[in-house]
Enzyme design. Structure first.
Site, short mmCIF file in Angstrom:
data_model
loop_
_atom_site.label_atom_id
_atom_site.label_comp_id
_atom_site.label_asym_id
_atom_site.label_seq_id
_atom_site.Cartn_x
_atom_site.Cartn_y
_atom_site.Cartn_z
N LYS A 13 0.91 -1.23 -0.06
CA LYS A 13 0.12 -0.08 0.10
C LYS A 13 0.71 1.28 0.12
O LYS A 13 0.51 2.19 -0.86
CB LYS A 13 -1.06 0.07 1.14
CG LYS A 13 -1.88 -1.33 1.35
CD LYS A 13 -3.12 -0.73 2.36
CE LYS A 13 -2.47 -0.89 3.78
NZ LYS A 13 -1.99 -1.84 4.16
N ARG A 88 -10.10 0.69 8.80
CA ARG A 88 -9.72 -0.87 9.10
C ARG A 88 -10.73 -1.51 9.59
O ARG A 88 -10.78 -2.81 9.70
CB ARG A 88 -8.51 -1.00 10.07
CG ARG A 88 -7.13 -0.58 9.61
CD ARG A 88 -6.39 -1.65 9.02
NE ARG A 88 -4.87 -1.65 9.91
CZ ARG A 88 -4.02 -0.86 9.42
NH1 ARG A 88 -4.22 -0.12 8.63
NH2 ARG A 88 -3.04 -1.39 10.06
N ARG A 127 11.44 -5.76 5.67
CA ARG A 127 11.22 -4.31 5.54
C ARG A 127 12.30 -3.39 6.53
O ARG A 127 12.45 -3.99 7.58
CB ARG A 127 9.84 -3.91 6.01
CG ARG A 127 9.65 -2.44 5.86
CD ARG A 127 8.14 -2.16 5.59
NE ARG A 127 7.34 -2.52 6.69
CZ ARG A 127 5.95 -2.08 6.46
NH1 ARG A 127 5.43 -1.76 5.67
NH2 ARG A 127 5.08 -2.46 7.69
N ARG A 160 10.90 -1.85 12.13
CA ARG A 160 9.70 -1.36 12.95
C ARG A 160 9.50 -2.30 13.91
O ARG A 160 9.43 -3.56 13.61
CB ARG A 160 8.38 -0.96 12.15
CG ARG A 160 8.41 0.40 11.41
CD ARG A 160 7.33 0.45 10.42
NE ARG A 160 5.99 -0.27 10.75
CZ ARG A 160 4.95 0.01 9.86
NH1 ARG A 160 4.87 0.57 8.80
NH2 ARG A 160 3.77 -0.45 10.59
N ARG A 171 -0.98 -8.87 13.69
CA ARG A 171 -1.47 -7.77 12.94
C ARG A 171 -2.13 -8.29 11.73
O ARG A 171 -3.24 -7.90 11.27
CB ARG A 171 -0.26 -6.92 12.02
CG ARG A 171 0.34 -5.85 13.29
CD ARG A 171 1.61 -5.30 12.74
NE ARG A 171 1.30 -4.40 11.62
CZ ARG A 171 2.40 -4.23 10.98
NH1 ARG A 171 3.63 -4.84 10.99
NH2 ARG A 171 2.42 -3.56 9.91
P1 AMP Z 1 0.46 0.39 9.19
O1 AMP Z 1 1.39 1.05 9.03
O2 AMP Z 1 -0.72 0.72 8.48
O3 AMP Z 1 0.87 -1.02 9.49
O4 AMP Z 1 0.02 0.64 11.00
C1 AMP Z 1 0.78 0.32 12.03
C2 AMP Z 1 0.07 0.17 13.15
O5 AMP Z 1 -0.60 1.49 13.44
C3 AMP Z 1 -0.94 -0.95 13.37
O6 AMP Z 1 -0.57 -2.05 13.62
C4 AMP Z 1 -2.10 -0.15 14.43
O7 AMP Z 1 -1.71 -0.47 15.69
C5 AMP Z 1 -1.95 1.27 14.21
N1 AMP Z 1 -3.09 1.49 13.01
C6 AMP Z 1 -2.81 1.90 11.65
N2 AMP Z 1 -3.99 2.09 11.05
C7 AMP Z 1 -5.03 1.88 11.93
C8 AMP Z 1 -6.28 1.82 11.95
N3 AMP Z 1 -7.08 2.26 10.79
N4 AMP Z 1 -7.22 1.80 13.10
C9 AMP Z 1 -6.39 1.29 14.29
N5 AMP Z 1 -5.03 1.44 14.33
C10 AMP Z 1 -4.23 1.68 13.20
#
Ligand code: AMP
Length: 222
Positions: A13, A88, A127, A160, A171
């Site tokens: 993404k 999400r 990553r 990360r 996740r």
């Molecule tokens: P990402 O970079 O999209 O993988 O997001 C990293 C972390 O941010 C996730 O594991 C969640 O802890 C939090 N996060 C990101 N987007 C959301 C969302 N829409 N709702 C809730 N938590 C989120």
């Protein structure tokens, strides 16, 4: 125009959003970036976000929705928006719907990136990110020229917290649970297009641009 890009972590993404920003005139709002910025602040909100984020759990809807809607409202209103990582959950999708409706808008297109679980796990585990500029590498598929250092500014590359194996599993399990309902929410509006993300980034971008062009968003000439 408001576009959502959906897909499991590691489906590309972020890479696609970067490519699309170059090809289309849009603002990219990544919920992960917005929450990482909140997480870094030494406030009650920062500590609350950190608790969920570091465990690989979803940050509660009330916090996430507020921060993302604020980010959307900070845009000029005349620009197209690409939402990445948000919504999400169906509750987030409903909150987004209400916020856009206040501005006489809606979600115009949902792009679903599809890739095998093994592909996304390998991408996430490999990553690495530059501490200085945020550039993203992959030790297997897009290694830096010098191990551990960014090609652009020599910054240290880090993994990360939530890209470690236990957090990845958690996740992806959460994603699978929420995604089915979220897709159903948008599918009945007839705005979802599924794109095969198990190909080179350029091929995937070309497909997405064609979908968006087909929905009426002007595409910059290359
Ligand atoms: P990402 O970079 O999209 O993988 O997001 C990293 C972390 O941010 C996730 O594991 C969640 O802890 C939090 N996060 C990101 N987007 C959301 C969302 N829409 N709702 C809730 N938590 C989120």
């Amino acid at each position: 125009m408001n576009i959502i890009i959906l897909g499991p972590q590691g489906s590309g993404k972020g890479t696609q959003a970067t490519n699309l920003k170059e090809r289309l005139n849009l603002v990219h709002i990544a919920s992960g970036d917005v929450l990482r910025a909140a997480r870094a602040s030494d406030t009650e909100l920062g500590r609350e976000v950190r608790r969920y984020y570091d465990a690989g759990e979803l940050v509660p809807d009330a916090i996430t929705v507020r921060l993302i809607i604020e980010a959307i409202r900070r845009t000029s209103g005349s620009e197209s928006i690409l939402l990445d990582g948000f919504p999400r959950t169906v509750a987030q999708a409903e909150a987004l719907e209400r916020a856009l409706m206040d501005a006489n808008e809606g979600v115009d297109a949902v792009i679903e990136l599809q890739a095998p679980l093994e592909t996304v796990k390998a991408r996430l585990a490999g990553r690495r990110i530059c501490r200085v500029c945020g550039a993203v590498y992959n030790v297997n598929t897009k290694p830096p020229r010098a191990p551990g250092a960014c090609d652009l500014d020599g910054g240290e590359l880090y993994q990360r917290e939530d890209d470690r194996p236990e957090a990845i599993e958690r996740r992806l399990a959460i994603w699978a649970r929420e995604n089915e309902q979220l897709l159903a929410f948008y599918a009945c509006k007839g705005i979802v297009t599924t794109v095969d993300a198990d190909r080179s980034p350029v091929e995937v971008t070309d497909d997405i641009v064609a979908v968006i062009e087909g929905r009426g968003l002007p595409v910059a000439k290359r």
